[in-house]
Write a protein that holds these residues in place. Structure first.
Motif, short mmCIF file in Angstrom:
data_model
loop_
_atom_site.label_atom_id
_atom_site.label_comp_id
_atom_site.label_asym_id
_atom_site.label_seq_id
_atom_site.Cartn_x
_atom_site.Cartn_y
_atom_site.Cartn_z
N VAL A 99 7.93 33.80 1.17
CA VAL A 99 6.70 34.37 1.71
C VAL A 99 5.63 34.57 0.63
O VAL A 99 4.44 34.53 0.91
CB VAL A 99 7.00 35.68 2.47
CG1 VAL A 99 7.41 36.81 1.54
CG2 VAL A 99 5.83 36.09 3.34
N ARG A 100 6.04 34.74 -0.61
CA ARG A 100 5.08 34.95 -1.70
C ARG A 100 4.22 33.71 -1.98
O ARG A 100 3.18 33.81 -2.62
CB ARG A 100 5.80 35.39 -2.97
CG ARG A 100 6.45 36.76 -2.84
CD ARG A 100 7.24 37.10 -4.05
NE ARG A 100 8.37 36.16 -4.12
CZ ARG A 100 9.32 36.19 -5.05
NH1 ARG A 100 9.26 37.09 -6.00
NH2 ARG A 100 10.30 35.34 -5.04
N VAL B 25 -0.97 28.81 -1.04
CA VAL B 25 -1.46 27.68 -0.25
C VAL B 25 -2.81 28.03 0.36
O VAL B 25 -3.76 27.23 0.30
CB VAL B 25 -0.44 27.30 0.85
CG1 VAL B 25 -1.01 26.23 1.77
CG2 VAL B 25 0.88 26.84 0.23
N ARG B 26 -2.91 29.21 0.96
CA ARG B 26 -4.16 29.64 1.58
C ARG B 26 -5.29 29.66 0.56
O ARG B 26 -6.39 29.15 0.82
CB ARG B 26 -3.99 31.01 2.23
CG ARG B 26 -5.26 31.51 2.90
CD ARG B 26 -5.07 32.87 3.58
NE ARG B 26 -4.58 33.86 2.65
CZ ARG B 26 -3.40 34.49 2.76
NH1 ARG B 26 -2.59 34.24 3.76
NH2 ARG B 26 -3.04 35.38 1.87
N HIS B 27 -5.04 30.20 -0.62
CA HIS B 27 -6.07 30.30 -1.65
C HIS B 27 -6.53 28.91 -2.11
O HIS B 27 -7.73 28.66 -2.27
CB HIS B 27 -5.57 31.12 -2.85
CG HIS B 27 -6.54 31.13 -3.98
ND1 HIS B 27 -7.70 31.86 -3.95
CD2 HIS B 27 -6.54 30.46 -5.16
CE1 HIS B 27 -8.38 31.65 -5.07
NE2 HIS B 27 -7.69 30.81 -5.83
N LEU B 28 -5.59 28.00 -2.35
CA LEU B 28 -5.96 26.66 -2.80
C LEU B 28 -6.78 25.92 -1.74
O LEU B 28 -7.77 25.25 -2.06
CB LEU B 28 -4.72 25.85 -3.18
CG LEU B 28 -4.06 26.28 -4.49
CD1 LEU B 28 -2.73 25.58 -4.66
CD2 LEU B 28 -4.97 26.00 -5.66
N ALA B 29 -6.38 26.05 -0.48
CA ALA B 29 -7.13 25.40 0.60
C ALA B 29 -8.54 25.98 0.70
O ALA B 29 -9.52 25.22 0.78
CB ALA B 29 -6.39 25.55 1.93
N THR B 30 -8.66 27.30 0.69
CA THR B 30 -9.99 27.90 0.84
C THR B 30 -10.87 27.63 -0.39
O THR B 30 -12.06 27.37 -0.25
CB THR B 30 -9.91 29.41 1.12
OG1 THR B 30 -9.23 30.06 0.07
CG2 THR B 30 -9.21 29.69 2.44
N CYS C 299 2.41 27.89 7.47
CA CYS C 299 3.30 28.15 6.33
C CYS C 299 4.22 29.34 6.61
O CYS C 299 5.41 29.32 6.24
CB CYS C 299 2.50 28.39 5.06
SG CYS C 299 1.65 26.92 4.45
N SER C 300 3.70 30.36 7.24
CA SER C 300 4.53 31.53 7.59
C SER C 300 5.65 31.15 8.53
O SER C 300 6.78 31.63 8.40
CB SER C 300 3.66 32.62 8.22
OG SER C 300 2.73 33.11 7.29
N ASN C 301 5.36 30.26 9.48
CA ASN C 301 6.40 29.79 10.39
C ASN C 301 7.49 29.04 9.64
O ASN C 301 8.68 29.20 9.93
CB ASN C 301 5.81 28.89 11.47
CG ASN C 301 5.06 29.68 12.52
OD1 ASN C 301 5.17 30.89 12.61
ND2 ASN C 301 4.26 28.98 13.31
N VAL C 302 7.11 28.23 8.66
CA VAL C 302 8.10 27.52 7.85
C VAL C 302 8.97 28.52 7.11
O VAL C 302 10.19 28.42 7.12
CB VAL C 302 7.42 26.55 6.87
CG1 VAL C 302 8.40 26.05 5.82
CG2 VAL C 302 6.80 25.38 7.62
N VAL C 303 8.34 29.48 6.46
CA VAL C 303 9.09 30.47 5.70
C VAL C 303 10.05 31.24 6.61
O VAL C 303 11.20 31.49 6.26
CB VAL C 303 8.12 31.44 4.97
CG1 VAL C 303 8.85 32.64 4.41
CG2 VAL C 303 7.38 30.70 3.86
N GLY D 267 14.66 28.39 6.82
CA GLY D 267 15.89 28.76 6.13
C GLY D 267 15.70 28.87 4.63
O GLY D 267 14.88 28.18 4.05
N ALA D 268 16.47 29.74 4.05
CA ALA D 268 16.37 29.99 2.62
C ALA D 268 16.91 28.81 1.83
O ALA D 268 17.74 28.05 2.29
CB ALA D 268 17.15 31.26 2.26
#
Length: 177
Positions: A13-14, A19-24, A48-52, A56-57
């Motif tokens: 999750v960290r 990803v959000r910052h790089l895209a924006t 990305c949150s859905n993937v996390v 799976g870990a």
């Protein structure tokens, strides 16, 4: 103008804010308007949150960002077992959203925020594809590039489409280019 890059990150999750910052930051520097940036930021965060949450870990996930003219295509690739989006939507309708008002809203939210949302199942997971037409600020490097090209994309840059002129066609999948 064509720009593309990718990231491979641990499923944690960290890494979602990275990803959000790089895209924006990328879209801001290219002169995209605030509404389009905010829509993409929320959609990519949700994907990305859905993937996390579901992949799976221990697995990595990959994000590919591609900007062609006034279109942005983001692919979020997980290493999980995949999922059936129709079944997921049906379960949310049957069960209703969770009491914390967060579970079960992501797919609908992403559909509202982008022009195209689809899922590509693969051997080692699912690719979530987000495609958005970008609103541009005055003086945008993307607007300057589109004007220099006469409003038309170079042949082969964009996949064929029945949707009209090439300038109004979203970017093709990386494998199609």
């Amino acid at each position: 103008m064509h720009l593309s890059y990718g990231l491979r990150l641990p499923t944690d999750v960290r890494h979602v804010p990275v990803v959000r910052h790089l895209a924006t930051a990328t879209l801001t520097e290219l002169g995209v308007n605030r509404q389009s940036i905010d829509d993409i930021a929320l959609a990519v965060t949700e994907a990305c949150s859905n993937v996390v949450q579901h992949a799976g870990a221990g697995a990595d996930f990959e994000v590919r960002i591609r900007v062609e003219g006034e279109w942005c295509r983001i692919e979020v690739v997980d290493g999980g077992g995949g999922f059936d989006p129709a079944r997921a939507a049906a379960e949310v309708l049957a069960e209703g959203p969770s009491s914390d008002l967060t579970h079960g809203r992501g797919l609908g939210l992403m559909r509202i925020l982008v022009d195209q949302l689809h899922f590509e199942p693969g051997e080692s997971g699912t690719t979530v594809v987000l495609v958005k037409h970008l609103g541009l600020r005055s003086g945008s490097v993307l607007a300057a590039g589109a004007a220099a090209a006469g409003g038309e994309a170079a042949a082969g840059e964009l996949a064929g489409s029945d949707a009209g002129p090439a300038a109004a066609t979203p970017p093709a999948r990386a494998a199609d280019a």
